[in-house]
Design an enzyme around this catalytic site. Structure first.
Site, short mmCIF file in Angstrom:
data_model
loop_
_atom_site.label_atom_id
_atom_site.label_comp_id
_atom_site.label_asym_id
_atom_site.label_seq_id
_atom_site.Cartn_x
_atom_site.Cartn_y
_atom_site.Cartn_z
CD GLN B 131 -2.50 1.19 2.76
OE1 GLN B 131 -2.02 0.57 3.72
NE2 GLN B 131 -3.64 1.82 2.82
CD GLU B 249 -4.98 0.55 6.10
OE1 GLU B 249 -5.27 1.55 5.43
OE2 GLU B 249 -3.83 0.31 6.51
#
Ligand SMILES: Cc1cc2nc3c(=O)[nH]c(=O)nc-3n(C[C@H](O)[C@H](O)[C@H](O)COP(=O)(O)OP(=O)(O)OC[C@H]3O[C@@H](n4cnc5c(N)ncnc54)[C@H](O)[C@@H]3O)c2cc1C
Ligand SMILES: Cc1cc2nc3c(=O)[nH]c(=O)nc-3n(C[C@H](O)[C@H](O)[C@H](O)COP(=O)(O)OP(=O)(O)OC[C@H]3O[C@@H](n4cnc5c(N)ncnc54)[C@H](O)[C@@H]3O)c2cc1C
Lengths: 380, 402
Positions: B131, B249
Site C-alpha cells: 500500500q 483497511e
C-alpha cells in the site's frame, strides 16, 4: 441472539420515548424533589404508565401481563432513565414483581401479581441491610418460627420504592449467620402489619428509598416465597433481573447526559468560537460516545440472555453493570466538566445525572464488584 | 436439512479431504501467515498445497464472484466455511492486502479488464500487494501527498517517495496515491494507480521496526512509467477510492481484534488469558494469586466481550439493511486500543520472562508475545491514528463544529 430491535420493539421504544418527552420532562423530577414529595414519584403518572401496559411487560398473560420479556422492559426503562422519571419500575415492577412471579405460591401470586401488573399496588423488595454492602446474603434479620408462622425482627435499609408500598418482600434468616448462603427465607409483609415501620430516606438522587424496620412482625406460613431456607436462589434471580433493568435506566441516563453535553458543545462560545471546536473536548466527547455504544450492546445482550435463560446470562448481567457503571459516571463527570461553572449549579440538569450515575453505580455492585463476579464465574 | 446445513456438511467434507496434515493447528497472523506472491517462501511445504487447493476452489476469497475465481458464496455460507475451518483447526490459506484491501476496492471501482487481470491472481496468491499511501510529509494528513504523476501520452511518469510501506520489499505490485494536478484543493488531483514493482524505477529500502520484524520500507519512484489503464476509477478522483479503501483497511484492522471475542465459552471454564495468568502468576484458593492481575484479566475479558457484542450489533444491523457509517471509526479506535492493552497485560502476566529478545532461557511463546506487544503499538497508528479516529467521530458522528 440478535442485537437489533425488531419492528414491535422499535415501536415500544418510540412510544416510550414520546410519552416520556411529553409527560415527564426532567422539570417534573425537579418539581417532585423541590416539593419534597413523600413518594418521590407521581402515583397518577405511574397508573397512566400501567394503563399503557408497561408494568405488565415481563409478566405472564395469566396475571394480566403482556408475556414479553426483559428485552422489551429495558426499552421502557431506558426511556424513563433519559428523563430521570422516578416511577417504581425497579423496586416495584422488577424486584417485587419478579420475586412474586418466580417464587410466589398460587395464593400470593393471584392476590398480588395482577395488581402489580395493573399498577394499583406496589410491592417492594428489601434486600439490603446496614453494612451488607453488595453481599446479598449478609442478612441479620431473623425469622423465628411461631405457632402460626414466623416472627420477623431486623432492619432493612435503602429499600427501593418502599415508601407508600403495599407490601415489602423481606429476606430473613431462619438459620445460620449473616453471610451464609443457606438459611434465608423470603416473606411477603403487608404494609400496616403490626411492628412494621417504613421511614423515608433522603438520598443524593432523591429517589424513593426507605428504612424498613421489623419489630417482631408476625406473618403466616402462607407468606413465604420460594423454598424455606433456600431464599438465596430467589434473591439471586431477582437481583439479576433488577441489575439488568437498572442498567437500562443507566443507559438512558448516560445517553441523555451525553446529548445535553453535545448540545452544549455546539452552542456555548468562548474565545469567539463554539467550545465544541476545541479538540481537547472533541476527543473526550468521542470517547464517551464509544463507551455508551459498548454499554448499549451489553444491556441488549444481558436482557436477551435473561429472556432466553442462557447459561451465560449472569455473566452478561455483570458485564452490563460494570460497563454501565463506568460509562454513566464518565458521561456525567465529563458532562459537568464541559458545562463547567454552570454544570455545578443546581439550575442545570446535568448535575442530576451526576448524582443518579453515582447512586446507580453503588446499587447492586460497582464495576470492581462485577469484575470480581465475572472472574469467579470464569473459575479464576 | 437446510441449504446452509447441506453446505456445512459439504464444506467440512471437502476441507477434511483437502487440508494437508501439516497446516492443521498452524497460526495465521501477520507474522506467520502465507502472504503469497512471486517471492513467497513457505515455512512448511503443506502450506503451498493448502494454498493451491483453496485458491483453485476460490475459498481464499469465499464471497468474491466465481467469474473472477472467487468462491461465489453468500455471507452466511462464508461464515459457515470459517466456522468449519476453525472447527478443524485450519488457518486461512492466504492473508494479505490483496484480499483485504485492493481486492474489495477493485470489485467496487475497477473496470472489467482490471478485475480480470488482477482478481484471479489475488485469489490464487500469485501476486502480493503493498500500500503506497503515506509519504514523509503526508501521514495523518494524507491528502497533502506530493508524489508526482505526469501524463505522457498513454502513460503516467511517476516520481516521489512513499514511507511506511509495509512489506514493499516482498510485494509484486503496489496500489498508490499519486498527484496528477496541484491546482485545486488538496483532495482533488489525486489519482489511485496500480504500479508493477518490477519496474526498474522502483527502489525499496527497508526500515527496521522496534519489534525487529514486520519490515517497513521506503519506496522511491524515479521516472516510473505506468500505463493509464492502471488508473482505478477516474484520473484525479483517487480520493474517493482512497477513502473507500481506508474503510476496508479500518474494518480489517478492527475485525482482527473484534472477532476473537464472539465465541461463547461454557460457564465455569477458564479462558485463554485466565489460564495463562494462573499458570504464570500462580493460583491461590482457585484464583489468580495476584489480585491486581486478576482484576485486569477480568477487565480485559469484559472489554473484549463488550466490543465483540458491539461489532455483532453493527453486523446484525447491517444485515437488517442499516448502512454502517462513520461510526466504523469507533471500531478501529476501540479494537486497536484494546489490543494494545491486551498485549501489555500479557507482558505483565509473563513478568521477567517477557524480557527476551531471542535465544537461550526464553520460551517461544514469551518471545512471540514480546514481539507482538511491540508490533501492537503500531495498531493505533497504521490505517489512521487513534487521534484521527477521534476527530472523525467528533466531527462526522457527533457533528461537532470544525
Ligand atoms: C466552585 C466554583 C467556584 C468559583 N468561584 C469563583 C469566584 O469566586 N470568582 C469568579 O470570578 N469565578 C468563580 N468561578 C468561576 C470559574 O472561574 C469559571 O467557572 C471557570 O473559569 C470556567 O468558566 P466557565 O464556567 O464559563 O466555562 P466555559 O469557559 O464556558 O468552558 C466550558 C468548557 O469548555 C472548556 N473550554 C473553554 N475554553 C477552552 C479552550 N480554549 N480549550 C479547551 N477547552 C476549553 C472548559 O474547560 C469547559 O470544559 C467558580 C467556579 C466554580 C465551579
Ligand atoms: C505498523 C504500521 C504499518 C503501516 N503500513 C503502511 C503501509 O503499508 N502503507 C502506507 O502508506 N502507510 C503505512 N503506515 C503509515 C500510517 O498510515 C501512518 O503512520 C499514519 O497515517 C500516521 O502518519 P504519521 O506516521 O506521518 O504521523 P503524523 O501524521 O505525523 O502524526 C503524528 C502525531 O500527531 C497526531 N495527529 C496528526 N494529525 C492530527 C490531527 N488532525 N488531530 C490530532 N492529532 C493529530 C497523530 O495522531 C500522531 O500522534 C503504517 C504505519 C504503521 C505504524
Amino acid at each position: 441472539m440478535q442485537l437489533i430491535l425488531d419492528e414491535d420493539q422499535q415501536m415500544i421504544a418510540q412510544t416510550a420515548l414520546d410519552f416520556v418527552d411529553e409527560h415527564s420532562p426532567v422539570a417534573r423530577f425537579r418539581e417532585l424533589r423541590d416539593s419534597g414529595a413523600e413518594l418521590g414519584y407521581s402515583a397518577d403518572l405511574y397508573r397512566e404508565m400501567a394503563g399503557l401496559g408497561w408494568t405488565g411487560i415481563p409478566f405472564d398473560e395469566k396475571v394480566g401481563g403482556a408475556g414479553m420479556g426483559f428485552a422489551e422492559l429495558v426499552l421502557i426503562v431506558e426511556a424513563l432513565g433519559r428523563k430521570l422519571a422516578p416511577e417504581p419500575f425497579l423496586g416495584g415492577v422488577t424486584m417485587g414483581g419478579s420475586a412474586l412471579a418466580l417464587g410466589g405460591n398460587e395464593a400470593l401470586v393471584s392476590a398480588w401479581l395482577p395488581k402489580v401488573v395493573d399498577g394499583s399496588k406496589v410491592v417492594a423488595f428489601a434486600h439490603q441491610e446496614k453494612n451488607s454492602r453488595y453481599d446479598a446474603y449478609a442478612i441479620a434479620t431473623r425469622a423465628e418460627a411461631t405457632e402460626g408462622g414466623y416472627r420477623l425482627t431486623g432492619e432493612k435499609v435503602q429499600v427501593l420504592d418502599a415508601v407508600g408500598a403495599d407490601a415489602v418482600i423481606v429476606p430473613a434468616r431462619v438459620a445460620g449467620e449473616s453471610g451464609d448462603r443457606d438459611g434465608i427465607t423470603l416473606f411477603l409483609v403487608e404494609s400496616g402489619a403490626s411492628g412494621l415501620s417504613v421511614t423515608r430516606q433522603t438520598r443524593v438522587d432523591h429517589r424513593n428509598a426507605a428504612i424498613v424496620s421489623l419489630d417482631g412482625v408476625e406473618v403466616t406460613g402462607a407468606s413465604v416465597l420460594g423454598i424455606e431456607g433456600q431464599g438465596a436462589d430467589l434473591i439471586d434471580a431477582v437481583l439479576d433481573r433488577a441489575i439488568c433493568v437498572l442498567t437500562a435506566e443507566m443507559l438512558g441516563g448516560m445517553s441523555e447526559a451525553f446529548d445535553l453535553t453535545v448540545e452544549y458543545l455546539k452552542t456555548r462560545e468562548q474565545f469567539g468560537v463554539k467550545i465544541g471546536s476545541f479538540q481537547g473536548l472533541q476527543h473526550r466527547a468521542a470517547e464517551v460516545f464509544c463507551e455508551i455504544e459498548l454499554a448499549r450492546s451489553c444491556v441488549m445482550a444481558a436482557a436477551r440472555a435473561l429472556d432466553a435463560g442462557a447459561p451465560d446470562a449472569t455473566k452478561l448481567v455483570s458485564l452490563a453493570k460494570a460497563k454501565c457503571s463506568d460509562a454513566y459516571l464518565l458521561a456525567a463527570n465529563e458532562g459537568v466538566q464541559i458545562f463547567a461553572g454552570v454544570g455545578m449549579t443546581d439550575e442545570y440538569d446535568i448535575g442530576f445525572y451526576l448524582k443518579r450515575a453515582r447512586a446507580a453505580e453503588l446499587t447492586f455492585g460497582d464495576s470492581a464488584f462485577h469484575r470480581n463476579r465475572w472472574a469467579e464465574l470464569g473459575a479464576y | 436439512m437446510s441449504d446452509l446445513e447441506a453446505f456445512r456438511a459439504e464444506a467440512r467434507a471437502w476441507l477434511d479431504e483437502n487440508a494437508p496434515d501439516g497446516v492443521r493447528g498452524m497460526k495465521a497472523d501477520e507474522l506467520n501467515g502465507v502472504w503469497g506472491g512471486k517471492r513467497c517462501e513457505f515455512e512448511h511445504p503443506d502450506q503451498k498445497v493448502w494454498l493451491e487447493r483453496m485458491g483453485a476452489k476460490g475459498w481464499t476469497a469465499p464471497t468474491w464472484p466465481a467469474e473472477y475465481g472467487g468462491g461465489g458464496l453468500s455471507k452466511e455460507e462464508a461464515k459457515v466455511l470459517s466456522q468449519e475451518m476453525k472447527a478443524l483447526d485450519l488457518p486461512p490459506a492466504l492473508i494479505g492486502f490483496g484480499l483485504t484491501m485492493i481486492g474489495p476496492t477493485l470489485l467496487r471501482f475497477g473496470n472489467e479488464d482490471q478485475k480480470q487481470q488482477h482478481l484471479p491472481k489475488i485469489i490464487r496468491g500469485e501476486i502480493r500487494w503493498c500500500q503506497g499511501y503515506s509519504e514523509p510529509g503526508a501521514g495523518s494528513d494524507l491528502a497533502s501527498l506530493q508524489t508526482k504523476a505526469e501524463r505522457d501520452g498513454d502513460e503516467f511518469i511517476i516520481n516521489g517517495t512513499k514511507v511506511w510501506t509495509s512489506y514493499a520489499d516482498q510485494a509484486d505490485w503496489i496500489f498508490a496515491l499519486v498527484r496528477n494536478d496541484n491546482s485545486g484543493i488538496k483532495q482533488e488531483g489525486i489519482t489511485f494507480i496500480l504500479i508493477d514493482m518490477d519496474d526498474p524505477g522502483v527502489k525499496v529500502s527497508p526500515i527496521l521496526l522496534i519489534s525487529g520484524k514486520s519490515p517497513f520500507c521506503e519506496t522511491h519512484f524515479t521516472d516510473v512509467r505506468v500505463p493509464v489503464e492502471n488508473v482505478i476509477h477516474e484520473i484525479g478522483a483517487g480520493w474517493t477510492v482512497a477513502k473507500a479503501l481506508l474503510g476496508h483497511e479500518r474494518t480489517m484492522i478492527a475485525d482482527t481484534f473484534g472477532s476473537s471475542s464472539g465465541g461463547t465459552r461454557k460457564p465455569g471454564e477458564r479462558s485463554f488469558l485466565s489460564t495463562l495468568a494462573v499458570e504464570r502468576v500462580g493460583e491461590r484458593d482457585g484464583k489468580i494469586s495476584d489480585p491486581v492481575i486478576r482484576d485486569d484479566v477480568a477487565r480485559m475479558e469484559m472489554e473484549t466481550k463488550a466490543f465483540g457484542l458491539t461489532t455483532q450489533r453493527t453486523a446484525d444491523a447491517a444485515k437488517a439493511g442499516h448502512q454502517p457509517g462513520p461510526e466504523s471509526s469507533m471500531f478501529k479506535l476501540y479494537g486497536t486500543e484494546l489490543n494494545k492493552t491486551r498485549m501489555e497485560l500479557m507482558v505483565r502476566i509473563l513478568g521477567p520472562d517477557a524480557l527476551g529478545w531471542e535465544g537461550d532461557g526464553f520460551d517461544e511463546f514469551a518471545l512471540d508475545t514480546t514481539r507482538d506487544w511491540l508490533r501492537s503499538r503500531g495498531n493505533s497508528i497504521e490505517g489512521g491514528t487513534s487521534e484521527v479516529q477521534l476527530n472523525v467521530i467528533a466531527k462526522r458522528v457527533l457533528g461537532l463544529p470544525a
